[in-house]
Design a protein around this motif. Structure first.
Motif, PDB file in Angstrom:
ATOM      1  N   ASP A  38       0.798  -1.214   0.000  1.00  0.00           N
ATOM      2  CA  ASP A  38       0.000   0.000   0.000  1.00  0.00           C
ATOM      3  C   ASP A  38       0.837   1.274   0.000  1.00  0.00           C
ATOM      4  OD1 ASP A  38      -2.879  -1.286   1.855  1.00  0.00           O
ATOM      5  OD2 ASP A  38      -2.389  -1.245  -0.278  1.00  0.00           O
ATOM      6  N   VAL A  39       2.045   1.211   0.565  1.00  0.00           N
ATOM      7  CA  VAL A  39       2.912   2.384   0.501  1.00  0.00           C
ATOM      8  C   VAL A  39       3.225   2.684  -0.958  1.00  0.00           C
ATOM      9  CG1 VAL A  39       5.265   3.187   0.893  1.00  0.00           C
ATOM     10  CG2 VAL A  39       3.947   2.272   2.779  1.00  0.00           C
ATOM     11  N   LYS A  40       3.506   1.633  -1.698  1.00  0.00           N
ATOM     12  CA  LYS A  40       3.768   1.808  -3.127  1.00  0.00           C
ATOM     13  C   LYS A  40       2.580   2.464  -3.799  1.00  0.00           C
ATOM     14  CE  LYS A  40       6.058  -1.438  -5.860  1.00  0.00           C
ATOM     15  NZ  LYS A  40       6.328  -2.799  -6.278  1.00  0.00           N
ATOM     16  N   LYS A  41       1.398   1.939  -3.489  1.00  0.00           N
ATOM     17  CA  LYS A  41       0.183   2.423  -4.150  1.00  0.00           C
ATOM     18  C   LYS A  41      -0.050   3.893  -3.845  1.00  0.00           C
ATOM     19  CE  LYS A  41      -3.937   1.253  -2.558  1.00  0.00           C
ATOM     20  NZ  LYS A  41      -5.128   0.441  -2.243  1.00  0.00           N
ATOM     21  N   TYR A  42       0.023   4.263  -2.563  1.00  0.00           N
ATOM     22  CA  TYR A  42      -0.239   5.632  -2.178  1.00  0.00           C
ATOM     23  C   TYR A  42       0.856   6.569  -2.659  1.00  0.00           C
ATOM     24  CZ  TYR A  42      -4.424   5.191   0.628  1.00  0.00           C
ATOM     25  OH  TYR A  42      -5.720   5.019   1.034  1.00  0.00           O
ATOM     26  N   ASN A  43       2.082   6.123  -2.568  1.00  0.00           N
ATOM     27  CA  ASN A  43       3.193   6.969  -2.975  1.00  0.00           C
ATOM     28  C   ASN A  43       3.091   7.330  -4.441  1.00  0.00           C
ATOM     29  OD1 ASN A  43       6.174   7.045  -4.202  1.00  0.00           O
ATOM     30  ND2 ASN A  43       6.162   7.907  -2.160  1.00  0.00           N
ATOM     31  N   LEU A  44       2.796   6.338  -5.239  1.00  0.00           N
ATOM     32  CA  LEU A  44       2.690   6.578  -6.669  1.00  0.00           C
ATOM     33  C   LEU A  44       1.647   7.624  -6.988  1.00  0.00           C
ATOM     34  CD1 LEU A  44       4.581   4.187  -7.358  1.00  0.00           C
ATOM     35  CD2 LEU A  44       2.964   3.585  -9.134  1.00  0.00           C
ATOM     36  N   LYS A  45       0.478   7.474  -6.327  1.00  0.00           N
ATOM     37  CA  LYS A  45      -0.612   8.382  -6.678  1.00  0.00           C
ATOM     38  C   LYS A  45      -0.455   9.751  -6.045  1.00  0.00           C
ATOM     39  CE  LYS A  45      -4.211   5.487  -8.337  1.00  0.00           C
ATOM     40  NZ  LYS A  45      -5.606   5.074  -8.255  1.00  0.00           N
ATOM     41  N   LEU A  46       0.142   9.803  -4.867  1.00  0.00           N
ATOM     42  CA  LEU A  46       0.182  11.076  -4.166  1.00  0.00           C
ATOM     43  C   LEU A  46       1.378  11.941  -4.549  1.00  0.00           C
ATOM     44  CD1 LEU A  46      -2.175  10.124  -2.530  1.00  0.00           C
ATOM     45  CD2 LEU A  46      -0.957  10.730  -0.474  1.00  0.00           C
ATOM     46  N   ARG A  47       2.507  11.315  -4.750  1.00  0.00           N
ATOM     47  CA  ARG A  47       3.730  12.078  -4.957  1.00  0.00           C
ATOM     48  C   ARG A  47       3.643  13.025  -6.137  1.00  0.00           C
ATOM     49  NH1 ARG A  47       8.090  12.911  -2.010  1.00  0.00           N
ATOM     50  NH2 ARG A  47       9.682  11.574  -2.891  1.00  0.00           N
ATOM     51  N   ILE A  48       2.936  12.580  -7.119  1.00  0.00           N
ATOM     52  CA  ILE A  48       2.859  13.378  -8.343  1.00  0.00           C
ATOM     53  C   ILE A  48       2.263  14.753  -8.049  1.00  0.00           C
ATOM     54  CG2 ILE A  48       1.984  13.458 -10.698  1.00  0.00           C
ATOM     55  CD1 ILE A  48       1.755  10.403 -10.506  1.00  0.00           C
TER      56      ILE A  48
END
Lengths: 195, 197, 207
Positions: free
Chosen positions: C195-205
């Motif tokens: 889930d860190v991967k999932k959230y990071n991908l979507k949020l970091r942008i």
């Protein structure tokens, strides 16, 4: 879930055996394993009930409980489906195989409260199985249960004439044998992951 | 039968666990901790008492053919009511009971008492029989849990008893140990009986 | 009169009617109980969740109704929901719900991370159905506290944790698992990673 139904089927028999790994379905297991014939009979009855009820409960859950938002009734509905189906099986057996019917005695209606059967229905929901996977899981669990009760019956047969301390004869010995079998099956854990 | 006799029979002489070998599934699952055993035991006592009473009340009207279904319905309903009640008023306790709800519904003891006693006896007697069976069951569970928790975790009811010097016996934490404990218990109880008999 | 009653009870229809009536009665009782308890249970769940979000940032939970909105903003992006935590207009970090398959069912947790997503601030287990006394121990403080301060992303590479036996001393990427509950321990570690991967991908942008 992308798990192959066949994998689930085989895993349910061996590596995630509902009885030796999840410890469900003990009561009738310990009592009926006195004889090999009734063990086979009960095991097949349990397999039959498990397979069909997981199919029925799958449909009931996804097409009735979920749409109507009454998921909290799942325990009751599942167990009633199981009870009704066992009653049906009982009537069929009484008609077509009275010998088996009488030898199973009280343990036929007790299939209803076999925690393994309710457990199978609940697990398939928790693990989000599709229909085919649920049926495969039900059939595999039933066969796994059959395998376990047959193994215990076979071992008990062998031990019948051997020396056993008086206090352990019967239930005590079965428990110890089952405990050892369960320990052995712990070795299977982690080989195939079906959830 | 007198009330006291009913109680002692169902709790001790005809104890559901070590005499009738029923209720084993739950005995394996909860006996790793004494607290869990107690919670499970109380749930079972409650369900046994109420379902025994109710089934006995309507026993004249239950058609033979569907009695399993009716009994199952009544038992399951009471268990869920307990669960709902706990969820509303004692949420913390409900968290410990939660996973066991299914195990109480399918507890062979409850169905066993319904078939063997409640279906043929008066309501109050059935309730006493149920409570007796439940207490007998709880005592056995607590006994096994005592050993398992002490050797497996070094504690009793969550209170550490043995110090850090004790290496925890992992086998006591796993379910197979309950099999062995119960077998030993049966052995201990049966041997003096057989010697006398 | 008595004869007629007896005959009715022995008809084919009686069991069906009886079953129907008794089912309706009991399900009715259950539904009533459920409705009565529903709002209470919902309220309790909501309050618990708020308390947990606050406690991951070590914010006070006594006066949750007033304080929650002071420190936490609920944000949504596409199909993801997360909490943004601020104290005196300083961004403390983000907290998001994570979940994964445990041994008996789905484990739900809350993960709080630093604003740059590089370190874990805290982990809270919200809901689990694991074996009490075994897998259920993932809710114990010693297990959860291990995750505090662990590095998630190092030089743009996601860090995955390694599980080691319970009483051994841990190095940076290692987590002590629970003896006899490998599956549950593993489930927690894996769902953090996923889930860190999932959230990071979507949020970091957008951050």
């Amino acid at each position: 879930m992308e798990l192959n139904a066949f994998i689930i089927f085989f895993a349910a028999i061996f590596t995630s055996n509902i009885l030796l790994t999840n410890f469900l379905g003990m009561c009738s297991f310990l009592s009926v394993s006195k004889e090999v014939e009734s063990s086979i009979g009960l095991g097949m009855a349990v397999t039959f009930v498990m397979t069909v009820t997981s199919a029925i409960n799958y449909v009931v859950y996804h097409y009735i409980l979920v749409p109507l938002d009454i998921i909290y009734l799942q325990y009751i509905i599942f167990i009633i489906v199981i009870a009704a189906f066992v009653q049906l099986t009982e009537m069929v057996l009484e008609r077509f195989s009275p010998l088996l019917y009488y030898s199973l005695g009280i343990f036929l209606p007790l299939i209803t409260v076999n925690c393994a059967i309710l457990g199978v229905s609940l697990f398939m929901i928790i693990r989000n199985y599709g229909f085919l996977q649920a049926v495969a899981y039900g059939a595999g669990s039933g066969l796994g249960w059959l395998l376990a009760i047959l193994a215990l019956a076979g071992i008990r047969q062998r031990v019948k004439d051997k020396y056993v301390p008086a206090g352990l004869v019967g239930a005590g010995l079965s428990l110890i044998i089952t405990g050892i079998m369960a320990l052995a099956f712990v070795g299977f854990s982690g080989i195939v992951v079906i959830q | 039968m007198k009330k006291k006799e009913i109680f002692t029979t169902s709790a001790f002489t005809q104890n559901s666990v070590w005499r009738q070998i029923l209720g084993i599934c739950s005995a394996l699952a909860v006996t790793n901790l004494m607290l869990n055993s107690l919670v499970m035991g109380l749930g079972v006592i409650f369900t046994l008492a109420l379902s025994g009473f109710t089934i006995s009340l309507i026993r004249e009207y239950i058609p033979k053919r569907i009695r399993m279904m009716v009994q199952t319905l009544i038992i399951a309903s009471y268990v869920i009511i307990v669960d709902l009640f706990l969820k509303s008023y004692y949420p913390e306790i409900s968290k410990s009971l939660g996973p066991y709800v299914g195990l109480i519904i399918t507890n062979c003891i409850i169905m066993g008492r319904a078939e063997a006693f409640a279906g043929k006896n008066a309501p109050i007697d059935s309730m006493i029989d149920g409570i007796g069976a439940g207490i007998g069951y709880t005592l056995v569970l607590l006994l096994i849990a005592f050993v398992r928790e002490l050797f497996g975790f070094g504690s009793l009811f969550g209170i550490p008893i043995l110090g850090d010097w004790w290496t925890k016996w992992s086998i006591m934490v796993m379910a197979p140990s309950a099999f062995f404990m119960l077998a030993i218990l049966i052995w201990i109880i049966n041997t003096p009986k057989l010697k006398r008999g | 009169m008595a004869n007629e009653k007896k005959l009715f009870r022995e008809t084919r229809a009686y069991p069906v009617i009886f079953m129907l009536i008794i089912t309706v009665i009991f399900i009715g009782i259950l539904a009533t109980f459920y409705q009565l308890s529903f709002t209470k249970v919902q309220k309790y769940r909501e309050t618990q969740l708020k308390k947990m979000v606050m406690s991951t940032f070590e914010l006070p939970t006594q006066n949750i109704e007033n304080d929650f909105t002071k420190y936490i903003i609920i944000r949504e992006m596409e199909d993801l929901m997360y909490y943004e935590s601020r104290s005196d207009s300083i961004l403390l970090g983000y907290c998001f719900p994570i979940s994964g398959s445990g041994l008996w069912g789905t484990i739900h947790a809350l993960l709080a991370v630093t604003p740059d997503f590089e370190k874990i601030i805290n982990l809270e287990i919200v809901d689990q159905n694991e074996t009490p006394g075994l897998g259920g121990r993932i809710t114990e403080n010693w297990f959860k506290d291990q995750f505090k301060g662990k590095i998630l992303i190092n030089n743009n590479i996601f860090n995955s944790f390694v599980l080691i036996p319970e009483n051994e001393t841990t190095k940076d990427s290692e987590i002590n698992q629970i003896t006899g509950a490998t599956a549950s321990s593993k489930a927690v570690v894996e769902m953090i990673y996923k889930d860190v991967k999932k959230y990071n991908l979507k949020l970091r942008i957008d951050l």
